[in-house]
Write an enzyme that holds these catalytic residues in place. Structure first.
Site, PDB file in Angstrom:
ATOM      1  N   LYS A  31       0.838  -1.219   0.000  1.00 40.26           N
ATOM      2  CA  LYS A  31       0.000   0.000   0.000  1.00 40.26           C
ATOM      3  C   LYS A  31       0.869   1.264   0.000  1.00 40.26           C
ATOM      4  O   LYS A  31       0.652   2.174  -0.783  1.00 40.26           O
ATOM      5  CB  LYS A  31      -0.934   0.018   1.227  1.00 40.26           C
ATOM      6  CG  LYS A  31      -1.860  -1.179   1.321  1.00 40.26           C
ATOM      7  CD  LYS A  31      -2.784  -1.100   2.515  1.00 40.26           C
ATOM      8  CE  LYS A  31      -2.086  -1.139   3.858  1.00 40.26           C
ATOM      9  NZ  LYS A  31      -1.391  -2.403   4.177  1.00 40.26           N
ATOM     10  N   ARG A 106      -9.968   0.999   8.142  1.00 39.31           N
ATOM     11  CA  ARG A 106      -9.501  -0.337   8.479  1.00 39.31           C
ATOM     12  C   ARG A 106     -10.550  -1.125   9.245  1.00 39.31           C
ATOM     13  O   ARG A 106     -10.303  -2.267   9.618  1.00 39.31           O
ATOM     14  CB  ARG A 106      -8.292  -0.166   9.382  1.00 39.31           C
ATOM     15  CG  ARG A 106      -7.051  -0.836   8.908  1.00 39.31           C
ATOM     16  CD  ARG A 106      -5.984  -0.335   9.841  1.00 39.31           C
ATOM     17  NE  ARG A 106      -4.837  -1.140   9.774  1.00 39.31           N
ATOM     18  CZ  ARG A 106      -3.707  -0.723   9.200  1.00 39.31           C
ATOM     19  NH1 ARG A 106      -3.627   0.448   8.624  1.00 39.31           N
ATOM     20  NH2 ARG A 106      -2.670  -1.505   9.218  1.00 39.31           N
ATOM     21  N   ARG A 157      11.608  -5.858   4.869  1.00 37.38           N
ATOM     22  CA  ARG A 157      11.354  -4.414   4.710  1.00 37.38           C
ATOM     23  C   ARG A 157      12.303  -3.554   5.551  1.00 37.38           C
ATOM     24  O   ARG A 157      12.553  -3.809   6.705  1.00 37.38           O
ATOM     25  CB  ARG A 157       9.927  -4.068   5.105  1.00 37.38           C
ATOM     26  CG  ARG A 157       9.740  -2.544   5.079  1.00 37.38           C
ATOM     27  CD  ARG A 157       8.341  -2.101   5.168  1.00 37.38           C
ATOM     28  NE  ARG A 157       7.610  -2.700   6.247  1.00 37.38           N
ATOM     29  CZ  ARG A 157       6.287  -2.609   6.360  1.00 37.38           C
ATOM     30  NH1 ARG A 157       5.596  -1.974   5.445  1.00 37.38           N
ATOM     31  NH2 ARG A 157       5.674  -3.162   7.368  1.00 37.38           N
ATOM     32  N   ARG A 190      11.012  -1.528  11.129  1.00 34.58           N
ATOM     33  CA  ARG A 190       9.902  -1.189  12.029  1.00 34.58           C
ATOM     34  C   ARG A 190       9.788  -2.223  13.145  1.00 34.58           C
ATOM     35  O   ARG A 190       9.834  -3.419  12.857  1.00 34.58           O
ATOM     36  CB  ARG A 190       8.588  -1.124  11.235  1.00 34.58           C
ATOM     37  CG  ARG A 190       8.343   0.247  10.652  1.00 34.58           C
ATOM     38  CD  ARG A 190       7.211   0.289   9.685  1.00 34.58           C
ATOM     39  NE  ARG A 190       5.981  -0.394  10.079  1.00 34.58           N
ATOM     40  CZ  ARG A 190       4.886  -0.424   9.354  1.00 34.58           C
ATOM     41  NH1 ARG A 190       4.860   0.234   8.198  1.00 34.58           N
ATOM     42  NH2 ARG A 190       3.810  -1.063   9.743  1.00 34.58           N
ATOM     43  N   ARG A 201      -0.947  -8.632  13.623  1.00 33.84           N
ATOM     44  CA  ARG A 201      -1.461  -7.659  12.630  1.00 33.84           C
ATOM     45  C   ARG A 201      -2.328  -8.376  11.595  1.00 33.84           C
ATOM     46  O   ARG A 201      -3.351  -7.850  11.154  1.00 33.84           O
ATOM     47  CB  ARG A 201      -0.295  -6.938  11.949  1.00 33.84           C
ATOM     48  CG  ARG A 201       0.400  -5.959  12.888  1.00 33.84           C
ATOM     49  CD  ARG A 201       1.769  -5.556  12.387  1.00 33.84           C
ATOM     50  NE  ARG A 201       1.740  -4.810  11.147  1.00 33.84           N
ATOM     51  CZ  ARG A 201       2.814  -4.621  10.376  1.00 33.84           C
ATOM     52  NH1 ARG A 201       3.975  -5.132  10.710  1.00 33.84           N
ATOM     53  NH2 ARG A 201       2.710  -3.912   9.269  1.00 33.84           N
TER      54      ARG A 201
HETATM   55  P1  AP5 Z   1       4.828  -1.587   1.837  1.00 33.12           P
HETATM   56  O1  AP5 Z   1       4.529  -0.748   0.659  1.00 33.12           O
HETATM   57  O2  AP5 Z   1       5.588  -0.986   2.988  1.00 33.12           O
HETATM   58  O3  AP5 Z   1       3.494  -2.312   2.351  1.00 33.12           O
HETATM   59  P2  AP5 Z   1       2.241  -1.738   3.169  1.00 33.12           P
HETATM   60  O4  AP5 Z   1       1.038  -2.412   2.615  1.00 33.12           O
HETATM   61  O5  AP5 Z   1       2.271  -0.251   3.203  1.00 33.12           O
HETATM   62  O6  AP5 Z   1       2.573  -2.371   4.573  1.00 33.12           O
HETATM   63  P3  AP5 Z   1       2.410  -1.811   6.057  1.00 33.12           P
HETATM   64  O7  AP5 Z   1       3.073  -2.866   6.912  1.00 33.12           O
HETATM   65  O8  AP5 Z   1       2.907  -0.420   6.206  1.00 33.12           O
HETATM   66  O9  AP5 Z   1       0.897  -1.862   6.241  1.00 33.12           O
HETATM   67  P4  AP5 Z   1       0.135  -1.930   7.531  1.00 33.12           P
HETATM   68  O10 AP5 Z   1      -1.225  -1.704   7.048  1.00 33.12           O
HETATM   69  O11 AP5 Z   1       0.324  -3.178   8.350  1.00 33.12           O
HETATM   70  O12 AP5 Z   1       0.837  -0.831   8.460  1.00 33.12           O
HETATM   71  P5  AP5 Z   1       0.444   0.677   8.808  1.00 33.12           P
HETATM   72  O13 AP5 Z   1       1.681   1.463   8.828  1.00 33.12           O
HETATM   73  O14 AP5 Z   1      -0.695   1.127   7.995  1.00 33.12           O
HETATM   74  O15 AP5 Z   1       5.624  -2.880   1.293  1.00 33.12           O
HETATM   75  C1  AP5 Z   1       6.083  -3.891   2.180  1.00 33.12           C
HETATM   76  C2  AP5 Z   1       7.428  -4.449   1.670  1.00 33.12           C
HETATM   77  O16 AP5 Z   1       7.229  -5.133   0.441  1.00 33.12           O
HETATM   78  C3  AP5 Z   1       8.492  -3.386   1.381  1.00 33.12           C
HETATM   79  O17 AP5 Z   1       9.747  -3.880   1.772  1.00 33.12           O
HETATM   80  C4  AP5 Z   1       8.424  -3.173  -0.137  1.00 33.12           C
HETATM   81  O18 AP5 Z   1       9.678  -2.791  -0.649  1.00 33.12           O
HETATM   82  C5  AP5 Z   1       7.985  -4.545  -0.623  1.00 33.12           C
HETATM   83  N1  AP5 Z   1       7.101  -4.500  -1.783  1.00 33.12           N
HETATM   84  C6  AP5 Z   1       5.999  -3.718  -1.960  1.00 33.12           C
HETATM   85  N2  AP5 Z   1       5.385  -3.973  -3.126  1.00 33.12           N
HETATM   86  C7  AP5 Z   1       6.114  -4.985  -3.709  1.00 33.12           C
HETATM   87  C8  AP5 Z   1       5.989  -5.696  -4.934  1.00 33.12           C
HETATM   88  N3  AP5 Z   1       4.976  -5.487  -5.796  1.00 33.12           N
HETATM   89  N4  AP5 Z   1       6.916  -6.655  -5.211  1.00 33.12           N
HETATM   90  C9  AP5 Z   1       7.935  -6.895  -4.343  1.00 33.12           C
HETATM   91  N5  AP5 Z   1       8.116  -6.237  -3.176  1.00 33.12           N
HETATM   92  C10 AP5 Z   1       7.213  -5.309  -2.853  1.00 33.12           C
HETATM   93  O19 AP5 Z   1      -0.118   0.515  10.305  1.00 33.12           O
HETATM   94  C11 AP5 Z   1       0.750   0.227  11.397  1.00 33.12           C
HETATM   95  C12 AP5 Z   1      -0.081   0.176  12.674  1.00 33.12           C
HETATM   96  O20 AP5 Z   1      -0.689   1.478  12.920  1.00 33.12           O
HETATM   97  C13 AP5 Z   1      -1.268  -0.798  12.686  1.00 33.12           C
HETATM   98  O21 AP5 Z   1      -0.873  -2.092  13.030  1.00 33.12           O
HETATM   99  C14 AP5 Z   1      -2.201  -0.147  13.733  1.00 33.12           C
HETATM  100  O22 AP5 Z   1      -1.768  -0.405  15.039  1.00 33.12           O
HETATM  101  C15 AP5 Z   1      -2.001   1.350  13.464  1.00 33.12           C
HETATM  102  N6  AP5 Z   1      -2.989   1.873  12.479  1.00 33.12           N
HETATM  103  C16 AP5 Z   1      -2.691   2.397  11.255  1.00 33.12           C
HETATM  104  N7  AP5 Z   1      -3.821   2.769  10.624  1.00 33.12           N
HETATM  105  C17 AP5 Z   1      -4.852   2.473  11.464  1.00 33.12           C
HETATM  106  C18 AP5 Z   1      -6.260   2.586  11.360  1.00 33.12           C
HETATM  107  N8  AP5 Z   1      -6.834   3.097  10.257  1.00 33.12           N
HETATM  108  N9  AP5 Z   1      -7.007   2.171  12.400  1.00 33.12           N
HETATM  109  C19 AP5 Z   1      -6.458   1.674  13.522  1.00 33.12           C
HETATM  110  N10 AP5 Z   1      -5.121   1.512  13.673  1.00 33.12           N
HETATM  111  C20 AP5 Z   1      -4.320   1.911  12.655  1.00 33.12           C
END
Ligand code: AP5
Length: 248
Positions: A31, A106, A157, A190, A201
């Site tokens: 994402k 979410r 990552r 992270r 998660r």
């Molecule tokens: P990346 O692009 O970083 O993936 P992502 O989907 O953004 O992953 P996140 O782990 O950031 O998502 P998340 O939803 O768990 O975390 P968030 O920060 O939102 O890619 C991942 C890896 O793969 C990278 O190394 C990249 O290089 C590689 N990659 C990407 N695309 C690729 C491809 N096509 N081919 C090969 N490699 C690839 O949330 C963190 C925490 O915050 C949550 O757990 C929660 O506690 C809180 N939080 C955030 N939002 C909310 C909400 N709305 N409500 C409640 N709590 C929330």
């Protein structure tokens, strides 16, 4: 891929307004990677609730103090806190042509809140069609990725604490090991990418976020993309979905 049918969807790529785009998918689905590419190409901001929360944790704000332990356990922060945070962010001037929501909504209550909030924003902008298009009903791009691929992405990552650029030691390594290509900052891992936290998660995703697939499918707003393809292929499909969506 599902066709877009809703006439209220606010994407007008060849004109000036792009409108709201939601990126939906499990942890590490890509994402953030895709959100940055869409933001750079269409000139609209990436609003990542995870990044905003992490920045609050780093700055030890009151919000950060409340969110830190929850995030470290891999659970979701409360709907109320996150919705307030998003409402503040949507007030900023850079959202005037649309925005990309990365990691929000979410939960079903967050999605219902967002629909009501966008409706309220549109009512406040009555008479200004361009401003209304910028906060029209969102287009939802769902990145579909298998569990084992997610696990490999999570363990590899690394990200740049200065500019936020995302790398992967196995799949998308930086030119010089351990440092950001853009600014030379040492890359970081992270804390919630540890395997036991990742499992939590995923549980939160399956129980609380997956119901959004039906929520948006039922409203004719869901576009599904195979997120296991190389970044450029995912990007091409996401861009084509955005460009081919029903214009206002
Ligand atoms: P990346 O692009 O970083 O993936 P992502 O989907 O953004 O992953 P996140 O782990 O950031 O998502 P998340 O939803 O768990 O975390 P968030 O920060 O939102 O890619 C991942 C890896 O793969 C990278 O190394 C990249 O290089 C590689 N990659 C990407 N695309 C690729 C491809 N096509 N081919 C090969 N490699 C690839 O949330 C963190 C925490 O915050 C949550 O757990 C929660 O506690 C809180 N939080 C955030 N939002 C909310 C909400 N709305 N409500 C409640 N709590 C929330």
């Amino acid at each position: 891929m599902e066709a877009q049918t809703s006439a209220a969807v606010g994407v007008k790529v060849n004109g000036r307004v792009v409108g709201p785009i939601i990126l939906l998918g499990p942890p590490a689905a890509g994402k953030g990677t895709q959100a940055k590419l869409i933001a750079d190409t269409f000139g609209i901001p990436q609003i990542s609730t995870g990044d905003i929360l992490r920045s609050n944790v780093a700055q030890k704000t009151e919000l950060g103090m409340r969110a830190k332990a929850i995030m470290e356990r891999g659970e979701l922060v409360s709907d109320e806190l996150v919705c307030d945070m998003v409402a503040d962010r949507l007030e900023q001037a850079d959202c005037v042509r649309g925005f990309i929501l990365d990691g929000f909504p979410r939960t079903v209550p967050q999605a219902e809140w967002l629909d009501a909030h966008l409706e309220k924003m549109r009512r406040a902008k009555q008479g200004d069609i361009v401003a209304q298009q910028a906060c029209a009903a969102p287009v939802v791009i769902r990145l579909v990725v298998d569990y084992n691929v997610l696990l490999q992405r999570i363990t590899g990552r690394r990200s740049c604490p200065t500019c936020g650029r995302i790398y992967n030691v196995y799949l998308q390594p930086p030119k010089v090991q351990g440092t950001c290509d853009a600014d030379g900052t040492l890359l970081a891992r992270r804390p919630d990418d540890a395997e036991d936290v990742f499992a939590e998660r995923m549980k939160a995703y399956e129980q609380q976020t997956l119901p959004l697939v039906d929520y948006y499918r039922g409203r004719g707003r869901l576009i599904e993309v195979n997120g296991e393809q190389p970044v450029e292929a995912v990007m091409a499909q996401a861009f084509s979905a955005i460009e081919n969506v029903n214009r206002l």
